[in-house]
Design an enzyme around this catalytic site. Structure first.
Site, PDB file in Angstrom:
ATOM      1  N   LYS A 169      -6.722   1.168   6.104  1.00 25.40           N
ATOM      2  CA  LYS A 169      -7.841   1.254   4.926  1.00 25.40           C
ATOM      3  C   LYS A 169      -7.200   0.910   3.920  1.00 25.40           C
ATOM      4  O   LYS A 169      -6.063   0.735   3.578  1.00 25.40           O
ATOM      5  CB  LYS A 169      -8.292   2.797   4.914  1.00 25.40           C
ATOM      6  CG  LYS A 169      -6.968   3.793   4.506  1.00 25.40           C
ATOM      7  CD  LYS A 169      -7.660   5.076   4.500  1.00 25.40           C
ATOM      8  CE  LYS A 169      -6.685   6.253   4.027  1.00 25.40           C
ATOM      9  NZ  LYS A 169      -7.086   7.521   3.499  1.00 25.40           N
ATOM     10  N   TYR A 190       2.711  -5.159 -27.616  1.00 25.64           N
ATOM     11  CA  TYR A 190       1.760  -4.238 -28.413  1.00 25.64           C
ATOM     12  C   TYR A 190       2.495  -3.046 -28.669  1.00 25.64           C
ATOM     13  O   TYR A 190       2.866  -2.183 -27.918  1.00 25.64           O
ATOM     14  CB  TYR A 190       0.503  -3.896 -27.390  1.00 25.64           C
ATOM     15  CG  TYR A 190      -0.251  -5.255 -27.133  1.00 25.64           C
ATOM     16  CD1 TYR A 190      -1.255  -5.690 -27.873  1.00 25.64           C
ATOM     17  CD2 TYR A 190      -0.610  -5.412 -25.700  1.00 25.64           C
ATOM     18  CE1 TYR A 190      -1.993  -6.587 -27.598  1.00 25.64           C
ATOM     19  CE2 TYR A 190      -1.323  -6.463 -25.355  1.00 25.64           C
ATOM     20  CZ  TYR A 190      -1.925  -6.998 -26.333  1.00 25.64           C
ATOM     21  OH  TYR A 190      -2.805  -8.200 -25.989  1.00 25.64           O
TER      22      TYR A 190
HETATM   23  C1  LIG Z   1      -7.985  11.246   7.345  1.00 22.01           C
HETATM   24  C2  LIG Z   1      -6.660  10.449   7.335  1.00 22.01           C
HETATM   25  N1  LIG Z   1      -5.856  10.545   8.392  1.00 22.01           N
HETATM   26  C3  LIG Z   1      -4.741   9.611   8.146  1.00 22.01           C
HETATM   27  C4  LIG Z   1      -4.240   9.114   7.070  1.00 22.01           C
HETATM   28  C5  LIG Z   1      -3.110   8.634   6.949  1.00 22.01           C
HETATM   29  O1  LIG Z   1      -2.072   9.249   6.243  1.00 22.01           O
HETATM   30  P1  LIG Z   1      -0.666   8.832   6.007  1.00 22.01           P
HETATM   31  O2  LIG Z   1      -0.619   7.593   5.319  1.00 22.01           O
HETATM   32  O3  LIG Z   1      -0.080   9.749   4.975  1.00 22.01           O
HETATM   33  O4  LIG Z   1      -0.214   8.577   7.280  1.00 22.01           O
HETATM   34  C6  LIG Z   1      -5.067   9.293   5.950  1.00 22.01           C
HETATM   35  C7  LIG Z   1      -4.639   8.419   4.709  1.00 22.01           C
HETATM   36  O5  LIG Z   1      -4.842   9.183   3.496  1.00 22.01           O
HETATM   37  C8  LIG Z   1      -6.447   9.881   6.171  1.00 22.01           C
HETATM   38  O6  LIG Z   1      -7.197  10.075   5.099  1.00 22.01           O
END
Ligand SMILES: Cc1ncc(COP(=O)(O)O)c(C=O)c1O
Length: 375
Positions: free
Chosen positions: A36, A260
């Protein structure tokens, strides 16, 4: 390559990080890689391909658009959309053929009506994160039963998410694990094929009991440490480096300032290097007068306020640094290395936010241990 700002990602490191994680999973659990947020800033599609080559079996994203981007790139691996979906987003989500997250009966009904072909569904129990999922175990079980009874829905998974897996020694992690294990065991007894999953990177590295049938790893795949320590200690290789170059070097006499607000004023004769990268690229303004930059294998302090498109570095009186030299904001140069964890420390934030914050304006390039690779 000398360009204004460049994030280069070593896909071989992603692959090795996945192989390292997948190799240590308990009881044959599968590795699902979380891509993601544009692969935590690294590029979702190239990372997904490298992850699958490294032993990941599935991918996870937060949104329907992210799942669609993977499909548009030709990736046909199983995908889980972990986030909430509005009625407007549902058609696109269904179109991708991804598995979806559910925790409410009314959403199951809507999904059953909207689905034109079988859709995998993962029922989420909120064991203590307090975000998505139902806290009510009985409701979660009703949702499981509703999914199992719906013609075009397939009960693909049951899951939860930990709030404190990255806080070693915190007992809430064990409480959540316990709550989930009890419920997931009941569901599995009735539905032996269901995929049980809970662990993020921290949980995966911390406790094999949390692995169940699948782990969902993000941060560790990118070679960053979920506990904010040096990734080396857990055999993780940082995949991303962020570079700019020295566009200008100019002398600064005592009393002369840069940037700045004149937040830095030279207290001795020195030279200031100007790097054409700024907060619009994701180099956060809060790093001013705190962080370092690597140039020519040496560390120099980032001095003066960070602008939208430029920042300044005190490179000392010796005029060693010259225009055109590469400058490293995250990554290695000679014997020195700046980790995302170090940058995060200056900002009192986490490494996730550092790489996710590298903006779309920064081109990404890909390589495999230095050999250019397709993105
Ligand atoms: C529901 C969920 N599962 C897994 C993950 C993966 O987490 P990580 O990046 O700490 O491995 C996330 C990331 O935020 C998440 O929101």
């Amino acid at each position: 390559m000398t360009v204004r700002a460049l994030a280069s990602v070593n896909l071989a490191a992603v692959e090795r990080n996945c192989a390292r994680l997948a190799g240590e999973l308990h009881g044959g659990a599968e590795l699902c890689v979380v891509v993601k947020a544009f692969g935590y800033g690294h590029g979702d599609v190239p990372v997904a391909r490298a992850a699958l080559a490294g032993g990941a079996r599935r991918l996870a994203v937060a949104t329907a658009q992210e799942a669609a981007a993977l499909r548009d790139a030709g990736l046909d691996a199983p995908v889980l959309i972990m986030g909430a979906l509005s009625a407007d987003e549902l058609p696109l989500a269904l179109d991708t053929g991804a598995d979806l997250a559910v925790w409410r009966e009314d959403f199951v009904d809507a999904l059953a009506r909207a689905a034109e072909r079988p859709v995998g569904v993962h029922v989420k129990l909120d064991t203590g994160m307090g975000r998505l999922g139902t806290r009510d175990r009985a409701e979660a079980t009703r949702v499981v039963n509703a999914v199992a009874a719906a013609a075009r829905l397939q009960l693909a998974g049951v899951w939860t998410h930990f709030a404190t897996a990255d806080e070693l020694g915190d007992s809430f992690f064990a409480e959540q694990l316990d709550r989930f294990r009890g419920w997931a065991g009941e569901v599995r007894a009735a539905h032996p094929e269901v995929v049980v999953h809970a662990a993020n990177s921290a949980a995966t590295l911390r406790d094999p009991v949390s692995h169940f049938d699948m782990v969902r790893c993000g941060i560790a795949v990118y070679g960053m440490d979920p506990f904010l320590a040096d990734p080396d200690a857990r055999d993780l290789e940082p995949a991303l480096e962020l570079r700019s170059y020295v566009a200008e070097v100019k002398p600064a006499a005592p009393g002369e300032s840069v940037g700045y607000g004149r937040s830095w004023v030279a207290d001795r004769p020195t030279n200031v290097a100007v790097l054409p990268i700024g907060y619009a690229d994701g180099v956060r303004r809060g790093l001013a007068n705190r962080a370092d930059v690597l140039i020519g294998g040496r560390r120099y302090p980032l001095t003066g306020t960070i602008s939208m498109d430029n920042l300044t570095v005190d490179v000392g009186p010796d005029a060693i640094v010259t225009s055109g030299q590469p400058a490293t904001l995250i990554g290695r140069d000679g014997d020195h290395r700046i980790l995302a964890e170090e940058v995060a420390g200056h900002l009192a934030t986490i490494n996730y936010e550092v790489t996710c914050g590298i903006s779309q304006r920064v081109p990404r390039t890909y390589h495999r241990d230095g050999v250019p690779a397709d993105g």
